[in-house]
Design a protein around this motif. Sequence first.
Motif, PDB file in Angstrom:
ATOM      1  N   ILE A 170       0.860  -1.183   0.000  1.00  0.00           N
ATOM      2  CA  ILE A 170       0.000   0.000   0.000  1.00  0.00           C
ATOM      3  C   ILE A 170       0.896   1.233   0.000  1.00  0.00           C
ATOM      4  CG2 ILE A 170      -1.769   1.295   1.249  1.00  0.00           C
ATOM      5  CD1 ILE A 170      -2.624  -1.353   2.566  1.00  0.00           C
ATOM      6  N   VAL A 171       0.714   2.081  -0.993  1.00  0.00           N
ATOM      7  CA  VAL A 171       1.481   3.321  -1.102  1.00  0.00           C
ATOM      8  C   VAL A 171       0.594   4.469  -0.637  1.00  0.00           C
ATOM      9  CG1 VAL A 171       2.696   4.868  -2.684  1.00  0.00           C
ATOM     10  CG2 VAL A 171       2.794   2.399  -3.054  1.00  0.00           C
ATOM     11  N   ILE A 172       1.098   5.253   0.311  1.00  0.00           N
ATOM     12  CA  ILE A 172       0.320   6.365   0.857  1.00  0.00           C
ATOM     13  C   ILE A 172       1.004   7.691   0.556  1.00  0.00           C
ATOM     14  CG2 ILE A 172      -0.673   7.392   2.957  1.00  0.00           C
ATOM     15  CD1 ILE A 172      -0.679   4.612   4.190  1.00  0.00           C
ATOM     16  N   ASP A 173       0.231   8.639   0.058  1.00  0.00           N
ATOM     17  CA  ASP A 173       0.617  10.044  -0.081  1.00  0.00           C
ATOM     18  C   ASP A 173       1.499  10.334  -1.298  1.00  0.00           C
ATOM     19  OD1 ASP A 173       0.748  12.760   0.590  1.00  0.00           O
ATOM     20  OD2 ASP A 173       2.559  12.456   1.780  1.00  0.00           O
ATOM     21  N   ARG A 174       2.704   9.792  -1.333  1.00  0.00           N
ATOM     22  CA  ARG A 174       3.632  10.126  -2.419  1.00  0.00           C
ATOM     23  C   ARG A 174       3.531   9.106  -3.546  1.00  0.00           C
ATOM     24  NH1 ARG A 174       7.573  13.925  -0.450  1.00  0.00           N
ATOM     25  NH2 ARG A 174       6.430  15.053   1.153  1.00  0.00           N
ATOM     26  N   LYS A 175       3.486   9.607  -4.772  1.00  0.00           N
ATOM     27  CA  LYS A 175       3.452   8.701  -5.920  1.00  0.00           C
ATOM     28  C   LYS A 175       4.856   8.139  -6.163  1.00  0.00           C
ATOM     29  CE  LYS A 175      -0.420  10.957  -8.180  1.00  0.00           C
ATOM     30  NZ  LYS A 175      -0.877  11.805  -9.303  1.00  0.00           N
ATOM     31  N   ILE A 176       4.898   6.964  -6.794  1.00  0.00           N
ATOM     32  CA  ILE A 176       6.172   6.356  -7.156  1.00  0.00           C
ATOM     33  C   ILE A 176       6.194   6.117  -8.662  1.00  0.00           C
ATOM     34  CG2 ILE A 176       6.517   5.292  -4.899  1.00  0.00           C
ATOM     35  CD1 ILE A 176       5.549   2.626  -6.117  1.00  0.00           C
ATOM     36  N   ASN A 177       7.386   5.985  -9.223  1.00  0.00           N
ATOM     37  CA  ASN A 177       7.528   5.778 -10.668  1.00  0.00           C
ATOM     38  C   ASN A 177       7.412   4.300 -11.015  1.00  0.00           C
ATOM     39  OD1 ASN A 177       7.935   8.526 -11.332  1.00  0.00           O
ATOM     40  ND2 ASN A 177      10.056   8.365 -10.638  1.00  0.00           N
ATOM     41  N   SER A 178       6.290   3.718 -10.632  1.00  0.00           N
ATOM     42  CA  SER A 178       6.053   2.296 -10.866  1.00  0.00           C
ATOM     43  C   SER A 178       4.573   2.017 -10.645  1.00  0.00           C
ATOM     44  CB  SER A 178       6.897   1.460  -9.887  1.00  0.00           C
ATOM     45  OG  SER A 178       6.504   0.104  -9.944  1.00  0.00           O
ATOM     46  N   THR A 179       4.104   0.931 -11.261  1.00  0.00           N
ATOM     47  CA  THR A 179       2.724   0.497 -11.007  1.00  0.00           C
ATOM     48  C   THR A 179       2.733  -0.783 -10.162  1.00  0.00           C
ATOM     49  OG1 THR A 179       2.730  -0.724 -13.109  1.00  0.00           O
ATOM     50  CG2 THR A 179       1.823   1.519 -13.136  1.00  0.00           C
ATOM     51  N   ASN A 180       3.910  -1.133  -9.625  1.00  0.00           N
ATOM     52  CA  ASN A 180       4.037  -2.358  -8.839  1.00  0.00           C
ATOM     53  C   ASN A 180       3.634  -2.138  -7.377  1.00  0.00           C
ATOM     54  OD1 ASN A 180       4.957  -3.868 -11.036  1.00  0.00           O
ATOM     55  ND2 ASN A 180       7.054  -3.141 -10.739  1.00  0.00           N
ATOM     56  N   TYR A 181       2.370  -1.845  -7.185  1.00  0.00           N
ATOM     57  CA  TYR A 181       1.823  -1.720  -5.839  1.00  0.00           C
ATOM     58  C   TYR A 181       0.399  -2.250  -5.856  1.00  0.00           C
ATOM     59  CZ  TYR A 181      -0.088   2.577  -7.922  1.00  0.00           C
ATOM     60  OH  TYR A 181      -0.712   3.483  -8.739  1.00  0.00           O
ATOM     61  N   THR A 182      -0.098  -2.604  -4.700  1.00  0.00           N
ATOM     62  CA  THR A 182      -1.452  -3.149  -4.600  1.00  0.00           C
ATOM     63  C   THR A 182      -2.492  -2.039  -4.588  1.00  0.00           C
ATOM     64  OG1 THR A 182      -0.551  -4.980  -3.321  1.00  0.00           O
ATOM     65  CG2 THR A 182      -2.939  -4.686  -3.247  1.00  0.00           C
ATOM     66  N   ALA A 183      -2.213  -0.963  -3.833  1.00  0.00           N
ATOM     67  CA  ALA A 183      -3.149   0.156  -3.756  1.00  0.00           C
ATOM     68  C   ALA A 183      -2.404   1.440  -3.441  1.00  0.00           C
ATOM     69  CB  ALA A 183      -4.200  -0.106  -2.683  1.00  0.00           C
ATOM     70  N   GLN A 209      -8.411   0.305   6.369  1.00  0.00           N
ATOM     71  CA  GLN A 209      -9.527  -0.408   5.741  1.00  0.00           C
ATOM     72  C   GLN A 209      -9.049  -1.244   4.558  1.00  0.00           C
ATOM     73  OE1 GLN A 209     -12.834  -0.669   6.830  1.00  0.00           O
ATOM     74  NE2 GLN A 209     -12.616  -2.332   5.352  1.00  0.00           N
ATOM     75  N   ILE A 210      -8.162  -0.660   3.740  1.00  0.00           N
ATOM     76  CA  ILE A 210      -7.648  -1.385   2.572  1.00  0.00           C
ATOM     77  C   ILE A 210      -6.792  -2.567   3.016  1.00  0.00           C
ATOM     78  CG2 ILE A 210      -6.014  -1.199   0.635  1.00  0.00           C
ATOM     79  CD1 ILE A 210      -7.282   1.503   0.002  1.00  0.00           C
ATOM     80  N   ALA A 211      -5.995  -2.394   4.066  1.00  0.00           N
ATOM     81  CA  ALA A 211      -5.187  -3.507   4.584  1.00  0.00           C
ATOM     82  C   ALA A 211      -6.090  -4.663   5.020  1.00  0.00           C
ATOM     83  CB  ALA A 211      -4.335  -3.027   5.763  1.00  0.00           C
ATOM     84  N   ILE A 212      -7.186  -4.335   5.691  1.00  0.00           N
ATOM     85  CA  ILE A 212      -8.146  -5.368   6.107  1.00  0.00           C
ATOM     86  C   ILE A 212      -8.764  -6.040   4.887  1.00  0.00           C
ATOM     87  CG2 ILE A 212     -10.384  -5.743   7.244  1.00  0.00           C
ATOM     88  CD1 ILE A 212      -9.530  -3.447   9.200  1.00  0.00           C
ATOM     89  N   ASP A 213      -9.125  -5.239   3.878  1.00  0.00           N
ATOM     90  CA  ASP A 213      -9.710  -5.793   2.649  1.00  0.00           C
ATOM     91  C   ASP A 213      -8.746  -6.750   1.956  1.00  0.00           C
ATOM     92  OD1 ASP A 213     -11.994  -4.316   3.113  1.00  0.00           O
ATOM     93  OD2 ASP A 213     -11.536  -2.761   1.630  1.00  0.00           O
ATOM     94  N   ILE A 214      -7.456  -6.379   1.921  1.00  0.00           N
ATOM     95  CA  ILE A 214      -6.445  -7.244   1.292  1.00  0.00           C
ATOM     96  C   ILE A 214      -6.341  -8.568   2.056  1.00  0.00           C
ATOM     97  CG2 ILE A 214      -3.956  -7.512   0.868  1.00  0.00           C
ATOM     98  CD1 ILE A 214      -3.893  -4.434   0.365  1.00  0.00           C
ATOM     99  N   LEU A 215      -6.250  -8.467   3.368  1.00  0.00           N
ATOM    100  CA  LEU A 215      -6.059  -9.658   4.204  1.00  0.00           C
ATOM    101  C   LEU A 215      -7.277 -10.582   4.211  1.00  0.00           C
ATOM    102  CD1 LEU A 215      -4.185  -8.018   7.218  1.00  0.00           C
ATOM    103  CD2 LEU A 215      -3.202  -9.525   5.476  1.00  0.00           C
ATOM    104  N   THR A 216      -8.449 -10.007   3.962  1.00  0.00           N
ATOM    105  CA  THR A 216      -9.678 -10.827   3.961  1.00  0.00           C
ATOM    106  C   THR A 216     -10.148 -11.166   2.556  1.00  0.00           C
ATOM    107  OG1 THR A 216     -11.010  -8.801   4.166  1.00  0.00           O
ATOM    108  CG2 THR A 216     -10.467  -9.977   6.203  1.00  0.00           C
TER     109      THR A 216
END
Length: 199
Positions: free
Chosen positions: A1-14, A162-169
């Motif tokens: 999960i990436v929060i706040d700052r964008k990264i130069n990649s699409t290799n993230y879940t959310a 909430q997203i972490a819970i959604d991923i885990l469930t």
Amino acid sequence: IVIDRKINSTNYTAFIGADNLAIGREAGYFANELLKGKGKILEITGLRGSTPAIERSNGFHEIIDKYPQISVNKTIEGEWLEDKTQSITDSLFRIFSDFNLIFAHNDFMANAASKSALKHNLKPYIIGIDGMNILGGGVDLVIKGSIDGTIFYPTGGDKAIQIAIDILTGKPLYKNNVLNTFRIDNSNARTIWLQGLLM
């Protein structure tokens, strides 16, 4: 999960974050309203090269550049820091006062500019970004009259949990989650402050 700052990649879940271009645009609309379509602006940017600083500035210019009688007269880099910004503005305002409005990329830098302006008997409009509802935060600064307004920048902590819970469930989720923003000024700051006390 990436929060706040964008990264130069699409290799993230959310990704969770505010739309800094939209925040910059809202600041641009606000600046035009305060200046009534005519005036000079001092822009205080965050850390040069960071995505929030770039996008906030781009969004701001996207709006104010439409108004030929509004211009950014000077830009300084405050690196998000109140002490650094105040050191710069204390020196700058001794020799430079050709601006009617200050747009700072966060409320810490906006507050620093406000303190320096007061020292040098300058009375520009001041807009910040963040709108934290704490003592010394953007909402408090608006209520006290230190700044004229701020653009709310949501942190997204609750959304991340909430997203972490959604991923885990194993629940479905959006890859990109853009958080809403809004303007805080003297018309709504006190109400927002009271809501914060009730939460």
